[in-house]
Write an enzyme that holds these catalytic residues in place. Sequence first.
Site, PDB file in Angstrom:
ATOM      1  N   ARG A  96      14.437 -12.074   0.049  1.00 48.88           N
ATOM      2  CA  ARG A  96      13.064 -12.134   0.580  1.00 48.88           C
ATOM      3  C   ARG A  96      12.579 -13.573   0.763  1.00 48.88           C
ATOM      4  O   ARG A  96      11.714 -13.823   1.602  1.00 48.88           O
ATOM      5  CB  ARG A  96      12.110 -11.373  -0.338  1.00 48.88           C
ATOM      6  N   GLY A 127       8.917   0.692   0.075  1.00 52.35           N
ATOM      7  CA  GLY A 127       7.782   1.574   0.354  1.00 52.35           C
ATOM      8  C   GLY A 127       7.168   1.305   1.717  1.00 52.35           C
ATOM      9  O   GLY A 127       6.808   2.235   2.442  1.00 52.35           O
ATOM     10  N   LYS A 130      13.554  10.710  -6.545  1.00 57.04           N
ATOM     11  CA  LYS A 130      12.338  11.519  -6.566  1.00 57.04           C
ATOM     12  C   LYS A 130      12.011  12.137  -5.221  1.00 57.04           C
ATOM     13  O   LYS A 130      11.756  11.424  -4.254  1.00 57.04           O
ATOM     14  CB  LYS A 130      11.165  10.655  -7.022  1.00 57.04           C
ATOM     15  N   GLY A 177      14.798  -0.850  -1.425  1.00 53.82           N
ATOM     16  CA  GLY A 177      15.445  -1.762  -2.363  1.00 53.82           C
ATOM     17  C   GLY A 177      16.825  -1.335  -2.837  1.00 53.82           C
ATOM     18  O   GLY A 177      17.758  -2.132  -2.815  1.00 53.82           O
TER      19      GLY A 177
HETATM   20  C1  3PG Z   1       8.000  -4.178  -3.295  1.00 50.79           C
HETATM   21  O1  3PG Z   1       8.838  -4.824  -3.930  1.00 50.79           O
HETATM   22  O2  3PG Z   1       8.123  -2.970  -3.063  1.00 50.79           O
HETATM   23  C2  3PG Z   1       6.832  -4.909  -2.728  1.00 50.79           C
HETATM   24  O3  3PG Z   1       6.870  -6.245  -3.084  1.00 50.79           O
HETATM   25  C3  3PG Z   1       5.547  -4.248  -3.162  1.00 50.79           C
HETATM   26  O4  3PG Z   1       5.415  -4.316  -4.540  1.00 50.79           O
HETATM   27  P1  3PG Z   1       4.571  -3.196  -5.289  1.00 50.79           P
HETATM   28  O5  3PG Z   1       5.322  -1.905  -5.114  1.00 50.79           O
HETATM   29  O6  3PG Z   1       4.486  -3.647  -6.723  1.00 50.79           O
HETATM   30  O7  3PG Z   1       3.210  -3.149  -4.613  1.00 50.79           O
HETATM   31 MG    MG Z   2       7.806  -0.879  -4.443  1.00 50.56          MG
END
Ligand code: 3PG
Ligand code: MG
Length: 413
Positions: free
Chosen positions: A44, A374, A181, A351
Amino acid sequence: MIGRLPLLEDLGEIQGKRVLVRLDLNVPLGVDATGERIVTDDFRIRAAVPTLTWLLDHGAEVTACTHLGRPDGAPDPRYSVEPVRKVLSELVPGVRLLENLRFSPGEKRNDPAFVAQLVEGQDCYVNDAFGVCHRADASVVGPPKLLPSAAGRLVQREVEELGSLLEDPARPYVVIIGGAKVADKLGLLASLAAHADRLLIGGAMAFSFTRALGYDSGESLVDESKIDACGALLHERSNIVLPLDFIAAAPGVALQTGDWSTQPGAPGETGPQLAEPGEVEIVGQSVPAGWTGYDIGPATAELFGLAIAGAATVLWNGPMGVFEDRRFAGGTAAVAHAVAECAGRTVIGGGDSVAAVHRFGLADRIDHISTGGGASLELLEYGDLPGLRALRESLGWGERAGGNAGTGGDGAA
Ligand code: 3PG
Ligand code: MG
């Protein structure tokens, strides 16, 4: 269709101007031999370089900001951005990086006072934090109300890549979804099943679907409250493909954690070689009582591989099994290889599946790897994100875009 976003060029002359850049430098951290916190994956941070370089080359004074982890709205040294700052300064010298935004309670609360504090002294705002565009946090949605704003290069590219999957993907369009999930992803699965030619489901979420068909799941992870909804989706859509077999662990067999190289049971190219027969076995669509399914089996890996090989567009999110344990990595490895070898356009989001293609050394054979987990899924499910909407509605953009900005075309907002 996602409406036109203001881009860096739309900021006009930025020579000598102060630009606040929201990045998503929420990267995995570890500790080195001396116990110092270090960045273990700089994906990132590297993804932020094109925007930062562009701004510096055009004479801007750049202040960057990010969140890191989920501290509780108060300073916490475990979440300090210091290790990130170190890597960033090596990649792009001359950028100031503010301390973790989530050290302030106003960030998650989208507090106008915190937004005012952030934009103080700044002339423009750039959002290049694609991975956090699904959060209506202060630093994501606040500054565009107060400053001329633009999407950075990463946000621009992510929206082009993921947006084209929403609009008119080359067909066959094959989507593979995994992960644990099902509750988090049911809405997404429904919208993908409506849009894709084939939806392949792996990971623990598959058990809520096989249960809906009447198979046993043993001790495997199942969301009992979602079995009916999974059944309804299967009834509605005939293009959902479920696993034919699983790799399951006998009662009492614990998952292996830690360094992969020290674990027994390396997966083969297209299927696992099981470490200890009797402890870990291939089972069919039913998992025996007391056993736990942790991966898709070789017949499923082959079936999924064939579907992927024939695709013109592939989207993959979520691992097929617990690939952190080598005995249950075969399904994820097989899918990763199939996606890498696919001649069509391939996109990976999320991820864990991104970590998997890196682990198998296949990342450079994927057309687009999203920096958002997400965020990429919510963009695919809803067709828009709060951070993108804020940019389209940003100060002065509606007038400059001449009606091309605003709510986003086909009612996507
Ligand atoms: C992530 O890693 O999914 C983003 O940086 C968002 O982080 P968060 O899910 O803690 O809002
Ligand atoms: Mg996240």
